[in-house]
Scaffold this motif. Structure first.
Motif, PDB file in Angstrom:
ATOM      1  N   GLY A  52       4.834   2.465 -14.800  1.00 29.08           N
ATOM      2  CA  GLY A  52       5.577   1.994 -15.812  1.00 29.08           C
ATOM      3  C   GLY A  52       7.079   1.177 -15.061  1.00 29.08           C
ATOM      4  N   GLN A  53       7.405   1.872 -13.703  1.00 30.73           N
ATOM      5  CA  GLN A  53       8.463   1.392 -13.023  1.00 30.73           C
ATOM      6  C   GLN A  53       8.259   0.001 -12.383  1.00 30.73           C
ATOM      7  OE1 GLN A  53      11.339   2.983 -12.608  1.00 30.73           O
ATOM      8  NE2 GLN A  53      10.966   4.971 -12.683  1.00 30.73           N
ATOM      9  N   VAL A  54       6.859  -0.360 -12.119  1.00 30.88           N
ATOM     10  CA  VAL A  54       6.529  -1.710 -11.669  1.00 30.88           C
ATOM     11  C   VAL A  54       6.663  -2.620 -12.731  1.00 30.88           C
ATOM     12  CG1 VAL A  54       4.884  -2.898 -10.388  1.00 30.88           C
ATOM     13  CG2 VAL A  54       5.080  -0.474  -9.607  1.00 30.88           C
ATOM     14  N   ARG A  55       5.726  -2.212 -14.165  1.00 29.58           N
ATOM     15  CA  ARG A  55       5.802  -3.020 -14.796  1.00 29.58           C
ATOM     16  C   ARG A  55       7.187  -3.579 -15.543  1.00 29.58           C
ATOM     17  NH1 ARG A  55       0.923  -0.695 -18.490  1.00 29.58           N
ATOM     18  NH2 ARG A  55      -0.673  -2.227 -18.075  1.00 29.58           N
ATOM     19  N   ALA A  56       8.312  -2.722 -15.533  1.00 25.19           N
ATOM     20  CA  ALA A  56       9.633  -3.097 -16.028  1.00 25.19           C
ATOM     21  C   ALA A  56      10.277  -3.853 -15.045  1.00 25.19           C
ATOM     22  CB  ALA A  56      10.358  -1.447 -16.014  1.00 25.19           C
ATOM     23  N   ARG A  57      10.016  -4.040 -13.663  1.00 23.50           N
ATOM     24  CA  ARG A  57      10.555  -4.714 -12.791  1.00 23.50           C
ATOM     25  C   ARG A  57       9.841  -6.249 -12.646  1.00 23.50           C
ATOM     26  NH1 ARG A  57      11.985   0.203 -12.786  1.00 23.50           N
ATOM     27  NH2 ARG A  57      13.795   0.699 -12.231  1.00 23.50           N
ATOM     28  N   ALA A  58       8.397  -6.137 -12.909  1.00 18.59           N
ATOM     29  CA  ALA A  58       7.676  -6.999 -12.271  1.00 18.59           C
ATOM     30  C   ALA A  58       7.204  -8.081 -13.432  1.00 18.59           C
ATOM     31  CB  ALA A  58       6.358  -6.705 -11.498  1.00 18.59           C
ATOM     32  N   GLY A  59       7.070  -7.526 -14.753  1.00 19.07           N
ATOM     33  CA  GLY A  59       6.558  -7.943 -15.911  1.00 19.07           C
ATOM     34  C   GLY A  59       5.112  -8.634 -15.796  1.00 19.07           C
ATOM     35  N   GLN A  60       4.821  -9.916 -16.058  1.00 23.73           N
ATOM     36  CA  GLN A  60       3.725 -10.596 -16.054  1.00 23.73           C
ATOM     37  C   GLN A  60       3.206 -11.017 -14.836  1.00 23.73           C
ATOM     38  OE1 GLN A  60       1.287 -11.002 -18.770  1.00 23.73           O
ATOM     39  NE2 GLN A  60       2.926  -9.689 -19.644  1.00 23.73           N
ATOM     40  N   SER A  61       4.150 -10.827 -13.753  1.00 24.21           N
ATOM     41  CA  SER A  61       3.858 -11.071 -12.523  1.00 24.21           C
ATOM     42  C   SER A  61       2.667  -9.769 -11.886  1.00 24.21           C
ATOM     43  CB  SER A  61       4.927 -11.237 -11.484  1.00 24.21           C
ATOM     44  OG  SER A  61       5.689 -10.174 -11.152  1.00 24.21           O
ATOM     45  N   LEU A  62       2.915  -8.619 -12.437  1.00 21.36           N
ATOM     46  CA  LEU A  62       1.920  -7.542 -11.832  1.00 21.36           C
ATOM     47  C   LEU A  62       0.339  -7.833 -11.851  1.00 21.36           C
ATOM     48  CD1 LEU A  62       1.466  -4.692 -10.747  1.00 21.36           C
ATOM     49  CD2 LEU A  62       1.917  -3.942 -13.236  1.00 21.36           C
ATOM     50  N   TRP A  70       0.771  -1.314   0.074  1.00 24.01           N
ATOM     51  CA  TRP A  70       0.052  -0.121   0.088  1.00 24.01           C
ATOM     52  C   TRP A  70       0.993   1.087   0.137  1.00 24.01           C
ATOM     53  CZ3 TRP A  70      -5.286   0.877  -0.353  1.00 24.01           C
ATOM     54  CH2 TRP A  70      -5.754   2.000   0.183  1.00 24.01           C
ATOM     55  N   LEU A  71       0.783   2.138  -0.905  1.00 27.85           N
ATOM     56  CA  LEU A  71       1.729   3.124  -1.277  1.00 27.85           C
ATOM     57  C   LEU A  71       1.180   4.578  -0.878  1.00 27.85           C
ATOM     58  CD1 LEU A  71       3.278   1.761  -4.704  1.00 27.85           C
ATOM     59  CD2 LEU A  71       3.961   1.283  -2.134  1.00 27.85           C
ATOM     60  N   ALA A  72       1.631   5.609  -0.509  1.00 30.34           N
ATOM     61  CA  ALA A  72       1.166   7.024  -0.638  1.00 30.34           C
ATOM     62  C   ALA A  72       1.835   7.507  -1.837  1.00 30.34           C
ATOM     63  CB  ALA A  72       1.550   7.595   0.831  1.00 30.34           C
ATOM     64  N   LEU A  73       0.906   8.459  -2.454  1.00 35.73           N
ATOM     65  CA  LEU A  73       1.449   8.954  -3.841  1.00 35.73           C
ATOM     66  C   LEU A  73       1.275  10.193  -3.645  1.00 35.73           C
ATOM     67  CD1 LEU A  73       0.014   6.445  -6.354  1.00 35.73           C
ATOM     68  CD2 LEU A  73       2.081   6.194  -5.099  1.00 35.73           C
ATOM     69  N   PRO A  74       2.048  11.176  -4.318  1.00 35.46           N
ATOM     70  CA  PRO A  74       1.815  12.904  -4.236  1.00 35.46           C
ATOM     71  C   PRO A  74       0.883  13.211  -5.297  1.00 35.46           C
ATOM     72  CG  PRO A  74       3.881  12.301  -5.508  1.00 35.46           C
ATOM     73  CD  PRO A  74       3.463  10.903  -4.834  1.00 35.46           C
ATOM     74  N   SER A  75       0.609  11.935  -6.159  1.00 34.55           N
ATOM     75  CA  SER A  75      -0.616  12.843  -7.575  1.00 34.55           C
ATOM     76  C   SER A  75      -0.918  11.410  -8.314  1.00 34.55           C
ATOM     77  CB  SER A  75       0.209  13.616  -8.129  1.00 34.55           C
ATOM     78  OG  SER A  75       1.228  13.136  -8.549  1.00 34.55           O
ATOM     79  N   VAL A  76      -1.747  11.805  -8.880  1.00 40.04           N
ATOM     80  CA  VAL A  76      -2.223  10.620  -9.992  1.00 40.04           C
ATOM     81  C   VAL A  76      -1.119  10.622 -11.270  1.00 40.04           C
ATOM     82  CG1 VAL A  76      -3.970  10.105 -11.522  1.00 40.04           C
ATOM     83  CG2 VAL A  76      -4.668  11.363  -9.645  1.00 40.04           C
ATOM     84  N   GLU A  77      -0.381  11.632 -11.544  1.00 34.08           N
ATOM     85  CA  GLU A  77       0.833  11.717 -12.387  1.00 34.08           C
ATOM     86  C   GLU A  77       1.663  10.700 -11.911  1.00 34.08           C
ATOM     87  OE1 GLU A  77      -1.191  15.694 -13.086  1.00 34.08           O
ATOM     88  OE2 GLU A  77      -0.700  14.458 -11.433  1.00 34.08           O
ATOM     89  N   ALA A  78       2.089  10.686 -10.589  1.00 33.74           N
ATOM     90  CA  ALA A  78       3.140   9.873 -10.051  1.00 33.74           C
ATOM     91  C   ALA A  78       2.524   8.188 -10.187  1.00 33.74           C
ATOM     92  CB  ALA A  78       3.093  10.225  -8.815  1.00 33.74           C
ATOM     93  N   ALA A  79       0.958   8.253  -9.866  1.00 32.36           N
ATOM     94  CA  ALA A  79       0.577   6.695 -10.064  1.00 32.36           C
ATOM     95  C   ALA A  79       0.821   6.291 -11.549  1.00 32.36           C
ATOM     96  CB  ALA A  79      -1.037   6.812  -9.792  1.00 32.36           C
TER      97      ALA A  79
END
Length: 471
Positions: A237-247, A223-232
């Motif tokens: 992209g950052q998560v997809r690049a590292r998690a691939g199909q496991s996301l 569970w993450l706190a984010l500053p904005s929807v832009e950040a979300a």
């Protein structure tokens, strides 16, 4: 004889409900936002009985309204106020017909509750990934008829992508048996996909052959706190690049939505000591410990912190903690009911345009009804947000909210249309969004839809008034 007499004679008195107390449950939706008046309710127990009921109604010129779990949000399962329409409930059709672990398929009656479909898959160490907050009540027939979405669309797709074949009772009572468990079948028009998302206006789904997937008992959830929807959006992209199909899931929650859950859902608590404007629930899933879920999540969060996309994070350390985090997301819709009236808006745009959409609509909505609360949450990975509206907690009026409902909807729908989006991402059109959609849809597309309706239901007796407005 009346159609009630014919139905009772053919199906037995226990299958036909006519008493006011019995009809009440089929006269409104679960939120109490819509209502209708059934002529009677028919509860068949098998496909042959559905076919008989539909044939008798067809011969009598009586409209039929299919009814699943009653959890819809667009009025698609409600009769009109005429008192002439027959509601056909599939609640008694709850057989798991076949489980084929080798072929990764599951064939079930349309009235099987989604949670029971999931359990049947789990019993053979497989996964049926469709997951909704209402999965303990909604039924697979309704899920397919509305092309349900949910929290796993990012990885597995919408409901229509999880079905291989259907059994459907047509408007005249004939039965189309398309329960073929084939991954490859290029023998003409894809009728299965035609009925998915048709909301019972072309026929009644009575059974489905579903796709199963390898079980994913391992999870890494944060569970993450984010500053904005832009950040979300950037963090995705950052998560997809590292998690691939496991996301498996990437959910967005506004502070207003979280506050609603904290007020009304027992056991819910804020994971952080301070307030933030936006939150994300991120989950990776896999079959074994060897898939590196935790390292992938840690790498994504590290990148997020370094890029100032994440301001705080809590990672679930146990199944119980994971459940507590998911409660904050899945409790939103039910929690809203305790705050009074709410206007549900389920929209989608290209993912990159989500920040612009939400910023634009906030200003438009405030101009229509100053102080309106935006209870916003949804599925960042597929561009779908539930942009729900409520009256201000201090001094707000449900009557004022309802009076402004049309103008508020137009403000959202116009903003969505300007960005090439959809005003109904996963809830269906029913009657609630029927006219608004028609006003914003290419006339050629509407003509094609009307042609299909005319071909399959020339008398207009299958769930009339839903999806397409009268000419």
């Amino acid at each position: 004889m009346t159609v009630i007499d014919d139905l009772t004679s053919a199906l037995g008195p226990g299958a036909v409900l006519t008493e006011p107390d019995d009809l009440a449950a089929y006269s409104t939706d679960w939120r109490g936002a819509g209502s209708g008046r059934p002529h009677c309710v028919v509860r068949p127990s098998a496909t042959a009985e559905v076919a008989t009921a539909v044939r008798l109604c067809h011969e009598a010129g009586v409209a039929v309204v299919p009814h699943g779990g009653g959890t819809g949000l667009s009025g698609g399962a409600l009769p009109d106020d005429s008192g002439t329409q027959v509601v056909l409930s599939l609640a008694r059709m709850r057989r798991v017909r076949e489980v084929d672990a080798a072929g990764d398929t599951l064939t079930v009656d349309a009235g099987v509750v989604l949670a029971d479909v999931q359990a049947a898959a789990e019993a053979v160490d497989r996964l049926f990934p469709l997951s909704l907050a209402s999965e303990g009540s909604c039924t697979i027939g309704g899920n397919l008829a509305t092309n349900a979405g949910g929290t796993a669309v990012l990885r597995y797709g919408m409901a229509r992508e999880l079905v291989l074949g259907l059994e459907v009772v047509l408007a005249d009572g004939r039965v189309w048996d398309g329960l073929r468990p084939l991954r490859k079948d290029n023998t003409g028009y894809d009728l299965t996909q035609l009925f998915c998302g048709s909301e019972g206006t072309l026929g009644i789904i009575t059974a489905a052959t579903l796709r199963l997937f390898p079980a994913t008992p391992r999870h890494a959830t944060a569970w993450l706190a984010l500053p904005s929807v832009e950040a979300a959006v950037s963090l995705l992209g950052q998560v997809r690049a590292r998690a691939g199909q496991s996301l498996a899931a990437y959910e967005l929650v506004s502070r207003e939505a979280l506050d609603t859950v904290l007020r009304h859902v027992p056991g819910a608590r804020d994971p952080f000591g301070e307030r933030h404007d936006w939150y994300a629930l991120v989950e990776l899933s896999g079959a074994t410990d060897d898939e590196g879920l935790e390292p992938a999540l840690e790498a994504a969060l590290t990148a997020g912190f370094e890029a100032s996309l994440v301001t705080d994070a809590v990672v679930a350390g146990s199944p119980t903690q994971r459940e507590s985090l998911w409660l904050l997301r899945e409790g939103i819709s039910e929690a809203q009911n305790h705050d009074g009236a709410s206007l549900k808006h389920d929209v989608s745009v290209p993912v990159a345009l989500l920040p612009d959409l939400l910023a634009d609509t906030a200003g438009r909505l405030e101009a229509v009804l100053p102080g309106v609360r935006l209870v916003t949450y949804g599925h960042v990975g597929d561009g779908n947000v539930h942009h729900n509206l409520a009256a201000a907690l201090d001094g707000g009026s449900d009557d004022d909210l309802r009076a402004a409902a049309g103008d508020l909807a137009d403000a959202i729908y116009d903003a969505v249309a300007e960005r090439g989006g959809s005003i109904s991402a996963e809830h269906g059109l029913g009657t609630a969004k029927r006219d608004a959609n028609a006003a914003r849809t290419d006339p050629v597309e509407l003509d094609l839809m009307r042609s299909i309706k005319q071909a399959l239901d020339p008398d207009g007796l299958m769930n009339p008034g839903k999806v397409l407005p009268p000419r």
